[in-house]
Each structure stands twice: as C-alpha cells, then as structure tokens.
Design an enzyme around this catalytic site. Structure first.
Site, PDB file in Angstrom:
ATOM      1  N   ARG A 238       0.858  -1.182   0.000  1.00 51.12           N
ATOM      2  CA  ARG A 238       0.000   0.000   0.000  1.00 51.12           C
ATOM      3  C   ARG A 238       0.894   1.232   0.000  1.00 51.12           C
ATOM      4  O   ARG A 238       1.952   1.244   0.643  1.00 51.12           O
ATOM      5  CB  ARG A 238      -0.905   0.045   1.245  1.00 51.12           C
ATOM      6  CG  ARG A 238      -2.148  -0.826   1.180  1.00 51.12           C
ATOM      7  CD  ARG A 238      -3.181  -0.338   0.157  1.00 51.12           C
ATOM      8  NE  ARG A 238      -4.369  -1.166   0.136  1.00 51.12           N
ATOM      9  CZ  ARG A 238      -4.575  -2.224  -0.670  1.00 51.12           C
ATOM     10  NH1 ARG A 238      -3.646  -2.590  -1.539  1.00 51.12           N
ATOM     11  NH2 ARG A 238      -5.702  -2.905  -0.617  1.00 51.12           N
ATOM     12  N   GLU A 267      -4.459   7.816  -4.880  1.00 54.46           N
ATOM     13  CA  GLU A 267      -4.696   7.100  -6.134  1.00 54.46           C
ATOM     14  C   GLU A 267      -5.933   7.685  -6.809  1.00 54.46           C
ATOM     15  O   GLU A 267      -6.979   7.754  -6.163  1.00 54.46           O
ATOM     16  CB  GLU A 267      -4.870   5.604  -5.859  1.00 54.46           C
ATOM     17  CG  GLU A 267      -3.585   4.977  -5.300  1.00 54.46           C
ATOM     18  CD  GLU A 267      -3.656   3.467  -5.113  1.00 54.46           C
ATOM     19  OE1 GLU A 267      -4.711   2.856  -5.416  1.00 54.46           O
ATOM     20  OE2 GLU A 267      -2.665   2.891  -4.660  1.00 54.46           O
ATOM     21  N   HIS A 286      -2.132   0.434  -9.781  1.00 58.57           N
ATOM     22  CA  HIS A 286      -2.702  -0.520  -8.822  1.00 58.57           C
ATOM     23  C   HIS A 286      -3.344  -1.721  -9.540  1.00 58.57           C
ATOM     24  O   HIS A 286      -4.556  -1.924  -9.454  1.00 58.57           O
ATOM     25  CB  HIS A 286      -3.726   0.192  -7.910  1.00 58.57           C
ATOM     26  CG  HIS A 286      -3.965  -0.545  -6.624  1.00 58.57           C
ATOM     27  ND1 HIS A 286      -4.291   0.085  -5.450  1.00 58.57           N
ATOM     28  CD2 HIS A 286      -3.932  -1.871  -6.327  1.00 58.57           C
ATOM     29  CE1 HIS A 286      -4.454  -0.810  -4.488  1.00 58.57           C
ATOM     30  NE2 HIS A 286      -4.245  -2.008  -5.001  1.00 58.57           N
TER      31      HIS A 286
HETATM   32  P1  NAP Z   1      -1.198 -11.487   4.370  1.00 62.05           P
HETATM   33  O1  NAP Z   1      -1.145 -12.932   3.997  1.00 62.05           O
HETATM   34  O2  NAP Z   1      -1.967 -11.061   5.554  1.00 62.05           O
HETATM   35  O3  NAP Z   1       0.316 -10.980   4.474  1.00 62.05           O
HETATM   36  C1  NAP Z   1       0.703  -9.791   5.104  1.00 62.05           C
HETATM   37  C2  NAP Z   1       1.937 -10.063   5.937  1.00 62.05           C
HETATM   38  O4  NAP Z   1       2.380  -8.847   6.540  1.00 62.05           O
HETATM   39  C3  NAP Z   1       1.654 -11.048   7.078  1.00 62.05           C
HETATM   40  O5  NAP Z   1       2.677 -12.007   7.108  1.00 62.05           O
HETATM   41  C4  NAP Z   1       1.671 -10.160   8.305  1.00 62.05           C
HETATM   42  O6  NAP Z   1       2.130 -10.797   9.472  1.00 62.05           O
HETATM   43  C5  NAP Z   1       2.662  -9.103   7.901  1.00 62.05           C
HETATM   44  N1  NAP Z   1       2.505  -7.894   8.729  1.00 62.05           N
HETATM   45  C6  NAP Z   1       1.357  -7.289   9.125  1.00 62.05           C
HETATM   46  N2  NAP Z   1       1.628  -6.221   9.893  1.00 62.05           N
HETATM   47  C7  NAP Z   1       2.968  -6.165   9.996  1.00 62.05           C
HETATM   48  C8  NAP Z   1       3.858  -5.300  10.679  1.00 62.05           C
HETATM   49  N3  NAP Z   1       3.399  -4.267  11.406  1.00 62.05           N
HETATM   50  N4  NAP Z   1       5.179  -5.533  10.587  1.00 62.05           N
HETATM   51  C9  NAP Z   1       5.634  -6.575   9.860  1.00 62.05           C
HETATM   52  N5  NAP Z   1       4.854  -7.426   9.201  1.00 62.05           N
HETATM   53  C10 NAP Z   1       3.533  -7.228   9.258  1.00 62.05           C
HETATM   54  O7  NAP Z   1      -1.764 -10.643   3.150  1.00 62.05           O
HETATM   55  P2  NAP Z   1      -1.525 -10.869   1.579  1.00 62.05           P
HETATM   56  O8  NAP Z   1      -2.698 -11.571   1.005  1.00 62.05           O
HETATM   57  O9  NAP Z   1      -0.168 -11.395   1.344  1.00 62.05           O
HETATM   58  O10 NAP Z   1      -1.610  -9.332   1.114  1.00 62.05           O
HETATM   59  C11 NAP Z   1      -0.694  -8.389   1.618  1.00 62.05           C
HETATM   60  C12 NAP Z   1      -1.052  -6.978   1.224  1.00 62.05           C
HETATM   61  O11 NAP Z   1      -0.796  -6.784  -0.148  1.00 62.05           O
HETATM   62  C13 NAP Z   1      -2.530  -6.610   1.361  1.00 62.05           C
HETATM   63  O12 NAP Z   1      -2.833  -6.199   2.681  1.00 62.05           O
HETATM   64  C14 NAP Z   1      -2.692  -5.465   0.383  1.00 62.05           C
HETATM   65  O13 NAP Z   1      -2.460  -4.231   1.019  1.00 62.05           O
HETATM   66  C15 NAP Z   1      -1.598  -5.732  -0.634  1.00 62.05           C
HETATM   67  N6  NAP Z   1      -2.147  -6.139  -1.955  1.00 62.05           N
HETATM   68  C16 NAP Z   1      -1.936  -5.322  -3.010  1.00 62.05           C
HETATM   69  C17 NAP Z   1      -2.373  -5.699  -4.258  1.00 62.05           C
HETATM   70  C18 NAP Z   1      -2.123  -4.818  -5.443  1.00 62.05           C
HETATM   71  O14 NAP Z   1      -2.951  -4.799  -6.354  1.00 62.05           O
HETATM   72  N7  NAP Z   1      -1.043  -4.080  -5.490  1.00 62.05           N
HETATM   73  C19 NAP Z   1      -3.056  -6.901  -4.429  1.00 62.05           C
HETATM   74  C20 NAP Z   1      -3.270  -7.702  -3.321  1.00 62.05           C
HETATM   75  C21 NAP Z   1      -2.793  -7.318  -2.078  1.00 62.05           C
HETATM   76  P3  NAP Z   1       1.329 -12.027  10.182  1.00 62.05           P
HETATM   77  O15 NAP Z   1       1.842 -13.249   9.464  1.00 62.05           O
HETATM   78  O16 NAP Z   1       1.720 -11.937  11.604  1.00 62.05           O
HETATM   79  O17 NAP Z   1      -0.143 -11.788   9.941  1.00 62.05           O
HETATM   80  C1  GLV Z   2      -5.589  -4.980  -3.786  1.00 61.99           C
HETATM   81  O1  GLV Z   2      -4.828  -4.073  -3.563  1.00 61.99           O
HETATM   82  C2  GLV Z   2      -6.100  -5.816  -2.765  1.00 61.99           C
HETATM   83  O2  GLV Z   2      -5.874  -5.523  -1.579  1.00 61.99           O
HETATM   84  O3  GLV Z   2      -6.790  -6.797  -3.115  1.00 61.99           O
END
Ligand code: NAP
Ligand code: GLV
Ligand code: GLV
Length: 326
Positions: A238, A267, A286
C-alpha cells in the site's frame, strides 16, 4: 423478502445475475469511476449488504448512516479502507477475498521488479520514440536480478509467493515480518532478519505488508539512509507504507537506485507528482491482481461471501468472526 444489496462498481452481468438470484441489487453503473461518497451513503440507508471496492472509505460516519447494514463484502484482500472496529461494534460482518489473488499479485510484483531492474519501460520508450541508433555496449544497462539479494517486508501469502519465484532466479531471500515463518524458511530457504538488516542488505526490497497504524510510513527517511545505493524498492503493498517525499529525495540523492510502485498514497497519483518525473521510477495504476481470471474469481467470491453472510452462514474469510451473522 430478498435482502437489499448495494454494489459500488459495475461488475460483469453474470456476476450480478448470480447475486440477483437471492438479493435485490442496486449498483453504481460505472466501471471506471468510483461511487461518490454522498451517493454511497444515500444508497446504504436501505441496504442490508454491500459489495465494495478498496476505493470506498468505509469509516464511522458511513457505517452510522447505514442502520440495516449487516455485511460488507469487499472485492480485495486489503481492507485498510474499512473501519473494522466500528463495523464489529455495529455487528456488521466484514469479508475480503484472500488467497485467490496471491499468485497473480506475486506475478505482477516480480514483473515490476524486473521492469525496474532492466529498465524495461525506459527501453520501450527509447525504441518507440525513434532514439535507437545501434547496439551499444552500455546502452540501457541495468541491474541483474539473478543472484541478487531480495528482501521481503511482510512474508504473508503474497510475500511467500514472491519468495517462491525468487528461487528460480537463484536469489538470496531474506525477510522481515510480524510473525516468523519457520515452515516457509524450511520450504523455500528464506531467512528471517531484523527490519534494519533486511533493508540494509537488499538489492531489491518488496513491500508486501498491509497498511495499518503500525506500518504507516514505515519506509521513511531513516530507512532509506540505511539502504544500499544500488537498492530498488518495489511496493505492491500500500502507498501509505512508504513516505513518498522521502522516497523522492532518496532517489534524487542516490541513496537508492530505483523504485517500482503499483500503489500510492493518493490514487490516482497526480501526473505532475515529482516521483513520476524520474526515469528510475516505474509506476503502475494498482494492477496487482489484474488478470482477467483472477478479477472474475474475486468478483464471484465477493458475491458468494455476501450471499452466505446474509443467509447467516459465516464465510471463511470473515475478518471479524465474532460478529454472528444469523
Ligand atoms: P497477508 O497474507 O496477511 O500478508 C501480510 C503479511 O504482513 C503477514 O505475514 C503479516 O504478518 C505481515 N505484517 C502485518 N503487519 C505487519 C507489521 N506491522 N510488521 C511486519 N509485518 C507485518 O496478506 P496478503 O494476502 O499477502 O496481502 C498483503 C497486502 O498486499 C494486502 O494487505 C494489500 O495491502 C496488498 N495487496 C496489493 C495488491 C495490489 O494490487 N497491489 C493486491 C493484493 C494485495 P502475520 O503473518 O503476523 O499476519
Ligand atoms: C488490492 O490491492 C487488494 O488488496 O486486493
Ligand atoms: C547479444 O545479443 C549477444 O549476442 O550477445
């Protein structure tokens, strides 16, 4: 009587037809423009459920204006736009679409990393603008991806999928995350390090944490000062996790070498934003999860979650399982 739902963006007909089998559907009819806040608030007055995008700010005042709302089903995995505490207090179930976009977003993250490393957008402009005279020894030379050190900040679903791809490029992968992941370390050979160590030793740094109070501008001036001048920052998490002014200064002063950004604090980012004037910045609108197949899967999943929750069945991806939806 069918529950009333509001869909905040035009979705394909077959998606909406499925929803309409069990719900009375109203929808914002634009695909490219977000619903204005006042329209959204007005529509929520009568809604039992909402199918939302990450572009809607679902804060306390929106939730308080929605007396019947029982479910928010968001077509995204990130949910920083939703005031989850207030939703929970008001017994509104909140559901997202985790997992189904993991591999697609990891593909894009790796594509962005390679685009920055090998200067692909710059090189493409060079050809199309007629600047290509001949093969030249040092023309558009970039950085090697293979064998480089990749730092992952936030080793969750997408972070792990990026680490898996990095293995194929013989990269050394280390990570910093809230929770240590011994199983992933074992399976993929990634190493856990402190935040400072990861940022100081990486050639590529991928930001894949969610945006929360704790991660807001986590990558700021102090962090950039510790990075290698050859470091390239890739943000598909983000925008708010990176201090964009500090990033600009770090790039201009040569504290780091480049950046690939799929997400921004504002954005769309304004076209006259200083970051967009730098050739070493690759900017995308994005599109992390934007494959046809994945976006369709996400839309159908958001419908499934909304319908299930309205029928009182707790969907698997509920972010506040303490809210009983029956
Ligand atoms: P996820 O499985 O929840 O992974 C997020 C990771 O970050 C988890 O391992 C979490 O730790 C860790 N985390 C959370 N807070 C933290 C902190 N303060 N310090 C260090 N690590 C921390 O989520 P995901 O499905 O991989 O998605 C991750 C993020 O990608 C989403 O939240 C979204 O913002 C972004 N995203 C962007 C797009 C795009 O289009 N660009 C698409 C999809 C997602 P824990 O293991 O302890 O929970
Ligand atoms: C995209 O940024 C998502 O969080 O799915
Ligand atoms: C480049 O095309 C080479 O053959 O080295």
């Amino acid at each position: 009587m069918k529950p009333r739902v509001y869909v905040t963006r035009k979705l394909p007909d077959d998606v909406i037809e499925r929803l309409a089998q069990t719900c009375h559907v109203r929808m914002w009819e634009s695909e490219e423009e977000a619903v204005p806040r006042d329209v959204f608030i007005e529509e929520l007055k009568a809604a039992d459920g909402a199918l939302t995008m990450l572009t809607e700010q679902i804060d306390r005042s929106v939730l308080e204006a929605a007396p019947n709302l029982r479910v928010i089903s968001q077509m995204a995995v990130g949910y920083n736009n939703i005031d989850l505490a207030t939703a929970t207090a008001r017994k509104v179930a909140v559901v997202n679409t985790p997992g189904v976009l993991t591999e697609t977003t990891a593909d894009l993250t790796f594509a962005l990393l390679m685009a920055v490393a090998r200067r692909i957008p710059e090189a493409e402009r060079f050809v199309k603008e007629g600047k290509w005279k001949t093969w030249a020894p040092l023309l558009l030379t970039g950085a090697d991806v293979h064998g480089a050190t990749l730092g992952i900040l936030g080793l969750g679903r997408i972070g792990e999928a990026v680490a898996k791809r990095a293995r194929g490029f013989d990269m050394t992968v280390h990570y910093y995350s809230r929770t240590r992941k011994p199983d992933v370390e074992e399976k993929l050979g990634v190493q856990y390090r402190s935040f400072d160590e990861v940022i100081a030793t990486s050639d590529f740094l991928c930001v894949l944490m969610p945006y929360t109070k704790e991660t807001y501008q986590l990558i700021g001036r102090e962090a950039f000062a510790k990075m290698k001048p050859s470091c390239r920052l890739i943000n598909t998490g983000r925008g708010e996790i990176v201090d964009e002014e500090a990033l600009y200064d770090a790039l201009v002063q040569g504290e780091i070498a480049g950046a690939g950004l799929d997400v921004f604090t504002e954005e769309p980012i304004s076209t006259d934003h200083p970051l967009l004037q730098l050739p070493q910045v690759v900017a995308l609108p994005h599109i992390g999860s934007a494959s046809v197949a994945t976006r369709m899967t996400m839309a159908h999943m958001a419908v499934d979650h909304l319908v299930a929750a309205l029928q009182g069945k707790a969907p698997k991806a509920q972010l506040n399982p303490e809210v009983l939806t029956s």
